[in-house]
Each structure stands twice: as C-alpha cells, then as structure tokens.
Design an enzyme around this catalytic site. Structure first.
Site, PDB file in Angstrom:
ATOM      1  N   CYS A   1       0.805  -1.542   0.284  1.00 36.34           N
ATOM      2  CA  CYS A   1       0.073   0.083   0.076  1.00 36.34           C
ATOM      3  C   CYS A   1       0.811   1.068  -0.382  1.00 36.34           C
ATOM      4  CB  CYS A   1      -0.983  -0.535   1.261  1.00 36.34           C
ATOM      5  SG  CYS A   1      -2.369  -1.338   1.216  1.00 36.34           S
TER       6      CYS A   1
ATOM      7  N   VAL B   1       7.228 -21.285  -6.602  1.00 36.45           N
ATOM      8  CA  VAL B   1       6.102 -23.005  -6.365  1.00 36.45           C
ATOM      9  C   VAL B   1       5.183 -22.919  -8.232  1.00 36.45           C
ATOM     10  CG1 VAL B   1       4.780 -24.265  -5.833  1.00 36.45           C
ATOM     11  CG2 VAL B   1       6.810 -22.635  -4.016  1.00 36.45           C
TER      12      VAL B   1
ATOM     13  N   TYR C   1     -14.820  14.827  23.606  1.00 39.00           N
ATOM     14  CA  TYR C   1     -14.709  16.145  23.195  1.00 39.00           C
ATOM     15  C   TYR C   1     -13.577  16.441  23.235  1.00 39.00           C
ATOM     16  CZ  TYR C   1     -15.834  20.742  23.851  1.00 39.00           C
ATOM     17  OH  TYR C   1     -15.807  22.245  23.761  1.00 39.00           O
TER      18      TYR C   1
END
Length: 453
Positions: free
Chosen positions: A44, A82, A429
């Site tokens: 990412c 593989v 808050y």
C-alpha cells in the site's frame, strides 16, 4: 519427526501464517518460498515510494529474509517460485529463479498465500515498452526510475480506483502531467454521487486531467514504446508512459491446477478456518474468496489488513488452533491530495441488491469546535435499513479525521448497532479534536429521521 509445512508466498498473509504457526507450535518445520525479491513489504506504500515520499525500497520492508530465517526460525527463500502442487504425493515443485534449478519439496501441510496479480486488459499495446503495473517492490522501482529521470513528462493512468488516484497525486506532485482514464461515468462509483464529484473536483483542481467514460481502447506505440492512449470516447492522448491500474484478480493458478475449489473471480474457496477443499491445505490473503460480514454472501476485497488477519488464523489453525475468520466489511481509506475518502460496509446500491429496504442520509459537520482554528468539514453518508434502523454502511470525505470516524461506524456495523444506538454513544469532546456533537452523532441523529415509525 517434525511436521513439514510449506508456505507459498512471503508477504502479508504468508508471513503472518508462518510466524503464528511457529509461535503456536515451535516444533513445526516451516519453509517459505517467495518468487519476488522482497518479503513482508507494504504494498500500500508503493504509490508514495514512486512519488519519493518514501525514499528507499527497504523502507517498505518490515521483516528481512535474515530475520525470518535466523531470528524466527523459518527458512525463507526469495526468487523461488512454486510452479506445481502435487496433492497426491504431497509435494511442491520449486524453481530457483536465480539459477534455473528445479526441485521438489514434500509437505505435510501447505499454505497458499500467492496474493493477487494486476489485470492486464486485452487491448493492443500492453506489451510495449513504457507500460507498467504496480504490485511488487520491483514494479515500484521500475516506475520510480522513470519518474525520477525527468525525461518523460506525460503519464497515462488506466483506471480510476484507489491506487490510480494515489499514483495520480504522487506523479503530479513530481511534476508529471497526468491523464487518468476511467471507463465508468464517475470515479469510485461505490461512493455516493456527490462524493465522487468531490474527488473529481479535487483531482482537477490539482492539475490531473481526468477522462471519464473513457476506457483504454488501445495503447498507441511507436518503435515498440507506448506513445499515447486511444480511448473508447474516440480521443487520442499523447503520453510518454502508462500505468495499468484497473484492479487485480486472485493469483490462484496453482490452486486451480491442483484441483482445489475456486469461487468468485477465480478466488480459492476456504472455510471459516481458512482451509481449502483439501484438508491439508490452507489459503489466505488476496488469493481467497471472502465472506461479506453483513450479507453472508461471497466477496472479494483484497486488502492488506484482511490478509494479515487471515494469515494469522491459517497459521494458528494448521498448528492446532481453531480460530475462525468472521468476514469482511471492506473498510477502506485513501486520499486525493488534501481530500480524504473512507468507506465501510455496503453502499446504497449494494444494500438494495442484497434485499434491504435501504435508505441513505448525508450530513456535513466540522471536525473540530467551530471556533478552534483549522476546522475542516467532514461529510458523512450513512446507509441504513429503513425498517430497523440498523447501520449497513458508511462513507465519509473531508479531513484525515474521517478515517477514525469510519472506524467507529465499522465497529457499529460489526456489533449490529442501529443509528439510534450510535446516537447514544459517549464520544470524546475537546475543541482541537471534535465539536461537542461529533459528526458521528450528527450523522446518526439525522439518519434516525429516515427510520419508519
């Protein structure tokens, strides 16, 4: 004699499986084979590496081969592909990509963590010089070298998804003229329409040339190199190079050739313990079919967070545990320049398609107290069941704080909460971080008005 475990793939899912299995049962003889030159890297972060925000390839790597092999006791081999699984003999065939040597290794238990591969559209020119994908560290190194050379100033990005938008930002910031081609009539069509428009406006304001209703019909070439894009809207745009970014498909060829059951988009079918149709083989990460946590239906949402979780579960279970993977909501976040975009759960269209009597509600609210400097608007869209008020999905655009707020909604969806229950949450808050009525509460309060009765 110790059980032999082979893990195919050395990124998020594979190494999570290896590490967890070794912790649960240190006696296991575990070997990891990775065909690229890097393990445990943050895919990412590749757009930001290309744009030079992240300087070196190894900055993306969280674990080295030496750390896995010597510190964690899991021999790990890069440049080893593989090529075949023989289920009857319980062996895998491996090719050393450095010297061409081919050999077989037996297994008692196997984990397939082969990830996904970029979609390459069947159009002329995709094999030309100057055409790139962005999936591995090596992909990032190649694209970054072109950007940093400064010689090629115009780039095409084919596909307007999250990766395409992130690379568009990084290339633009690097001084490249970017043309973004999207075949759909709007960007990120799972978002509510006004959010898609906001993303488009942000890209355009920062100089990205966005072409909507314009899929790539052909990559134009000259002397074997890409020189332009012919779009389905009839336009021809000269460019110096092109990035194919139209999505990924599961890298499930090994599983298919071994006769394992495949499902949605060719992904490997696994049960809740990440076991495939062969009881000795587990699979995890971007190569597997997932379950939508809300609808229970098949889903394919290739994300690093999911891959890590599934890898841990697969590794623990092959070592004797019985954990289950509960499914995905598709929680995601990205940014386009100064606009952050985040979503979780179902869109309105997806909710209706799943049979819900769904409605949506949108609000805009500052992310701090109105009098505190630096407040930015968060616009939040909630998708809910009109009959019960149960939250089905949430989307948000605005400041970076939308990520944390979407995480609250993801938690609420996971717990089956209604918008009325969300409205009662005791949230924090303080003027620098939130208004007295958080945008989460305002969104829930407004959505309550859409509930019948």
């Amino acid at each position: 004699m110790a059980e032999k475990v082979i893990i195919i793939g050395g990124t998020a899912a594979g190494l999570s499986a290896a590490s967890k299995a070794k912790r649960v049962d240190p006696s296991l003889d575990i070997t990891v084979f990775e065909k690229s030159g890097y393990i445990s890297y943050g895919a990412c972060g590749l757009p930001y590496f290309v744009g030079d925000m992240i300087k070196e390839p190894n900055d993306l790597v969280s674990l080295s081969v030496d750390q896995m092999t010597h510190k964690r006791g899991v021999p790990t081999f890069i440049h080893h592909e593989v090529t075949r699984i023989d289920r009857s003999a319980q062996t895998v065939t491996v090719r050393n990509l450095d010297n061409g040597e081919v050999f077989e290794r037996p297994y008692d238990k196997l984990v397939i963590a082969t990830g996904a591969r970029p979609i390459v559209p069947r159009i002329p020119g995709t094999d030309a010089k100057g055409v790139y994908t962005l999936r591995t560290v090596e992909d990032g190194i190649r694209l970054k070298s072109v950007v940093q050379s400064g010689a090629q100033k115009k780039a095409a990005i084919i596909g307007g998804g999250f990766i395409g938008i992130e690379v568009a930002e990084e290339l633009t910031n690097s001084g490249v003229e970017v043309h973004l081609f999207e075949m759909m009539p709007r960007l990120l069509p799972f978002l509510t329409e006004s959010f898609s428009e906001a993303v488009l406006d942000t890209l355009t304001q920062h100089g990205v040339h966005v072409h909507l209703n314009a899929g790539a019909q052909a990559l134009m070439t000259a002397e074997g190199s890409v020189c332009g894009v012919r779009a389905t809207d009839g336009s021809e745009t000269p460019v110096d190079y092109a990035l194919l970014s139209i999505g990924v498909v599961p890298a499930s060829d090994l599983a298919r050739d071994a006769g394992l059951e495949l499902g949605l988009k060719g992904a490997i079918v696994v049960d809740d313990e990440m076991r495939t149709s062969d009881p000795r083989i587990w699979a995890c990460g971007d190569c597997v079919q997932m379950k939508n946590r809300i609808t229970g239906g098949a889903a394919y949402v290739p994300l690093g967070t999911t891959a890590n979780k599934q890898g841990r579960i697969a590794g623990g279970n092959l070592a004797g545990e019985h954990e289950t993977f509960k499914g995905v909501l598709g929680s995601m976040v990205t940014k386009a320049f100064d606009l952050y975009i985040s979503a979780t759960g179902l869109s309105l269209d997806q909710a209706k398609a799943a049979g819900y009597d769904a409605v949506s509600s949108i609000i805009t609210k500052g992310d701090r107290a109105s009098y505190y400097p630096g407040s930015r608007d968060n616009t939040i869209c909630l998708i809910l069941d009109k009959k019960t008020g149960r939250l089905l999905g949430a989307q948000a655009i605005g400041s970076e704080s939308v990520a944390g707020r979407i995480n609250v909604f993801a938690t609420a969806i996971t717990c089956g909460m209604t918008v009325s229950e969300i409205n009662e949450l005791d949230l924090v808050y303080a003027p620098p971080v939130a208004p007295v009525y958080d945008p989460i509460l305002i969104a829930a309060s407004q959505a309550m008005k859409k509930v019948e009765g």
